[in-house]
Enzyme design. Structure first.
Site, PDB file in Angstrom:
ATOM      1  N   TYR A 155     -19.355 -15.037 -37.829  1.00  9.14           N
ATOM      2  CA  TYR A 155     -20.173 -15.926 -37.000  1.00  9.14           C
ATOM      3  C   TYR A 155     -20.732 -17.022 -37.880  1.00  9.14           C
ATOM      4  CZ  TYR A 155     -23.996 -17.518 -33.961  1.00  9.14           C
ATOM      5  OH  TYR A 155     -24.853 -18.271 -33.204  1.00  9.14           O
ATOM      6  N   ASP A 250     -20.082 -19.696 -46.126  1.00  2.83           N
ATOM      7  CA  ASP A 250     -21.250 -19.657 -45.245  1.00  2.83           C
ATOM      8  C   ASP A 250     -22.161 -18.543 -45.745  1.00  2.83           C
ATOM      9  OD1 ASP A 250     -23.170 -19.540 -43.340  1.00  2.83           O
ATOM     10  OD2 ASP A 250     -21.819 -19.270 -41.633  1.00  2.83           O
ATOM     11  N   LYS A 278     -31.772 -19.132 -43.042  1.00  3.30           N
ATOM     12  CA  LYS A 278     -32.532 -17.872 -43.071  1.00  3.30           C
ATOM     13  C   LYS A 278     -33.510 -17.772 -44.251  1.00  3.30           C
ATOM     14  CE  LYS A 278     -29.538 -15.705 -39.797  1.00  3.30           C
ATOM     15  NZ  LYS A 278     -28.122 -15.672 -39.571  1.00  3.30           N
TER      16      LYS A 278
HETATM   17  C1  LIG Z   1     -27.407 -16.738 -38.618  1.00  2.00           C
HETATM   18  C2  LIG Z   1     -26.144 -17.319 -39.107  1.00  2.00           C
HETATM   19  C3  LIG Z   1     -25.761 -18.623 -38.778  1.00  2.00           C
HETATM   20  C4  LIG Z   1     -26.512 -19.468 -37.781  1.00  2.00           C
HETATM   21  O1  LIG Z   1     -27.804 -19.767 -38.191  1.00  2.00           O
HETATM   22  P1  LIG Z   1     -28.880 -20.215 -37.082  1.00  2.00           P
HETATM   23  O2  LIG Z   1     -30.082 -20.561 -37.886  1.00  2.00           O
HETATM   24  O3  LIG Z   1     -29.054 -19.031 -36.195  1.00  2.00           O
HETATM   25  O4  LIG Z   1     -28.303 -21.377 -36.365  1.00  2.00           O
HETATM   26  C5  LIG Z   1     -24.634 -19.146 -39.362  1.00  2.00           C
HETATM   27  N1  LIG Z   1     -23.894 -18.422 -40.230  1.00  2.00           N
HETATM   28  C6  LIG Z   1     -24.223 -17.160 -40.556  1.00  2.00           C
HETATM   29  C7  LIG Z   1     -23.382 -16.417 -41.528  1.00  2.00           C
HETATM   30  C8  LIG Z   1     -25.348 -16.564 -39.990  1.00  2.00           C
HETATM   31  O5  LIG Z   1     -25.631 -15.291 -40.289  1.00  2.00           O
END
Ligand SMILES: *Cc1c(COP(=O)(O)O)cnc(C)c1O
Length: 443
Positions: A155, A250, A278
């Site tokens: 994701y 990511d 995060k």
């Molecule tokens: C949480 C997450 C996102 C998206 O971040 P948001 O702040 O919720 O838009 C993208 N990539 C990874 C790997 C994530 O865990």
């Protein structure tokens, strides 16, 4: 969810949350502002939260939980850490947003660069979604190519190009996961299984010259926690280099969580672009992307690729992030975090084996993942073989005992600097009891 558990949940002190959820549904789609909060995967009513303190969450019915979800990852310092609250309060008194440069943005960028040597330049944004979406634009703009590759079950936020599931076939031309994603965009996203080098190589053999970027969660945390197999990330790096395709790590979830320098430090890989979020916002809305100078110099105002944000580099978020990173620099912080998550994973395995339930568990840094599955979980297909109904029962029984885990087996668990050995011990005891009850009920 079994009736017995449904009764416990609904007859417990949850009445205020039930009323709050009903009220919320009148004004918010599904009663929430992000779908997973609605507990659809496990059923029942989500507790509405009043406050958090350290490892604890308290809901509006006065129930207290040891929190292993931590706002889905950002709160590695725990809830309302005094140092983070102090940083936010101090900044708030000076003003909350200026739409003009501030020194604190540079400070956080410098701290990120120190920890991530692959990032020469950093651009702050306001969410992980914005970070990955922007990184893709930069990759496409820089390479002049249109296709991207992602991995099934990874994701990367909800931007159109990334909300794509895999189908069958070698080079599955992406099908959108959601109405509203035009197929013309989805088609540009190729999906391959995680941990499968051969499938990735086949996609490169067919489309290599057209692929702008491969985007990957170097440790996958959005299909439950799934670890990269030995040599896998290096093989991905080698293939992308061979085809002049950019590699985007990511690390929105893994950054400052699997180690201070993220998965790239832990596995010794040098990606072209990295996305963060995060933890670097310490619980405030934030994201960032960055990478090699010659790529990042293509971004406006330095170069022609446009990306902007009214609240980007927001001073409150920068302050909370910097305060959080300082806490993580304490000697031994990551050893402790890893020990706690390893204990939780091992405890889950032990309790499952004693109760003769099929269990798999992983842990790395300050993350763990639990599955009710017979076979090892190495990708999305194997993660999907896990017993979701069993997890729902486990989840609700743990919640009723005061332990807050992810409301879906396909999500990771998180620990913070504030989780104590004693809290972990209580958790393991509860896990053992709950699994024994589940075994009895299964007979
Ligand atoms: C949480 C997450 C996102 C998206 O971040 P948001 O702040 O919720 O838009 C993208 N990539 C990874 C790997 C994530 O865990």
């Amino acid at each position: 969810m079994s009736d017995e558990i449904k009764d416990t949940v609904e007859n417990s002190k949850g009445s205020k949350s039930i009323a709050a959820f009903a009220r919320a549904k009148q004004s918010l789609p599904g009663g929430v502002n992000s779908p997973v909060r609605a507990f659809r995967a496990v059923g029942g009513t989500p507790p509405f939260i009043e406050r958090g303190e350290g490892a604890y969450l308290t809901d509006i019915d006065g129930c207290r939980y040891i929190d292993y979800l931590l706002s889905w990852g950002p709160l590695i310092a725990g809830h309302a850490h005094p140092a983070v609250v102090h940083a936010i309060t101090q900044q708030a008194q000076l003003g909350t947003s200026f739409g003009a440069p501030t020194e604190i943005e540079t400070e956080l960028a410098e701290e990120i660069k120190r920890a991530y040597p692959s990032m020469d330049l950093v651009r702050m944004v306001s969410s992980g979604t914005e970070a990955t979406m922007s990184a893709l634009r930069v990759a496409r703009g820089y390479t002049g190519r249109s296709r991207i590759v992602k991995f099934t079950g990874c994701y990367h936020g909800h931007a159109d190009s990334l909300l794509i599931r895999a189908g069958s076939g070698v080079a599955t031309l992406g099908l959108p996961d959601s109405p509203g994603v035009p197929s013309a965009i989805a088609e540009l996203t190729l999906t391959v299984p995680y941990n499968d080098v051969d499938r990735l190589r086949m996609v490169f053999e067919e489309f290599g010259e057209e692929i702008a970027a491969v985007i990957i969660e170097p440790v996958a945390g959005n299909m439950g926690l799934v670890l990269p197999q030995g040599g896998y990330l290096q093989a991905v790096r080698d293939l992308t280099l061979a085809y002049d395709t950019l590699l985007i790590f990511d690390e929105v979830m893994t950054g400052f969580r699997v180690s201070y320098g993220g998965a790239q430090e832990r596995f010794g890989i040098d990606p072209d672009l990295t996305t963060l979020g995060k933890v670097i916002g310490g619980g405030m809305p934030v994201g960032a992307y960055g990478g090699k100078r010659e790529i990042m110099e293509q971004i406006a105002p330095e170069g022609p690729i446009y990306q902007a944000g009214t609240l980007s580099g927001n001073p409150l978020a920068m302050a909370a992030g910097l305060a959080t990173l300082k806490l993580l620099q304490t000697e031994g912080a990551y050893d402790r975090l890893e020990r706690v998550s390893q204990r939780l994973a091992q405890g889950f395995m032990d309790a499952g084996h004693r109760a003769e339930l099929p269990v798999q568990a992983h842990a790395i840094g300050a993350m763990f993942g639990n599955f009710f599955a017979k076979d090892p979980v190495v990708d999305y297909a194997t993660a999907m073989q896990a017993d979701l109904a069993l997890y729902a029962d486990y989840f609700h029984a743990m919640l009723a005992r005061g332990f807050y885990f992810a409301p879906s087996q396909l999500e990771a668990g998180f620990v913070s600097l504030t989780h104590t050995d004693e809290q972990v011990e209580q958790t393991l005891i509860a896990m053992g009891d709950v699994m024994q009850n589940l075994r009895r009920r299964r007979r």
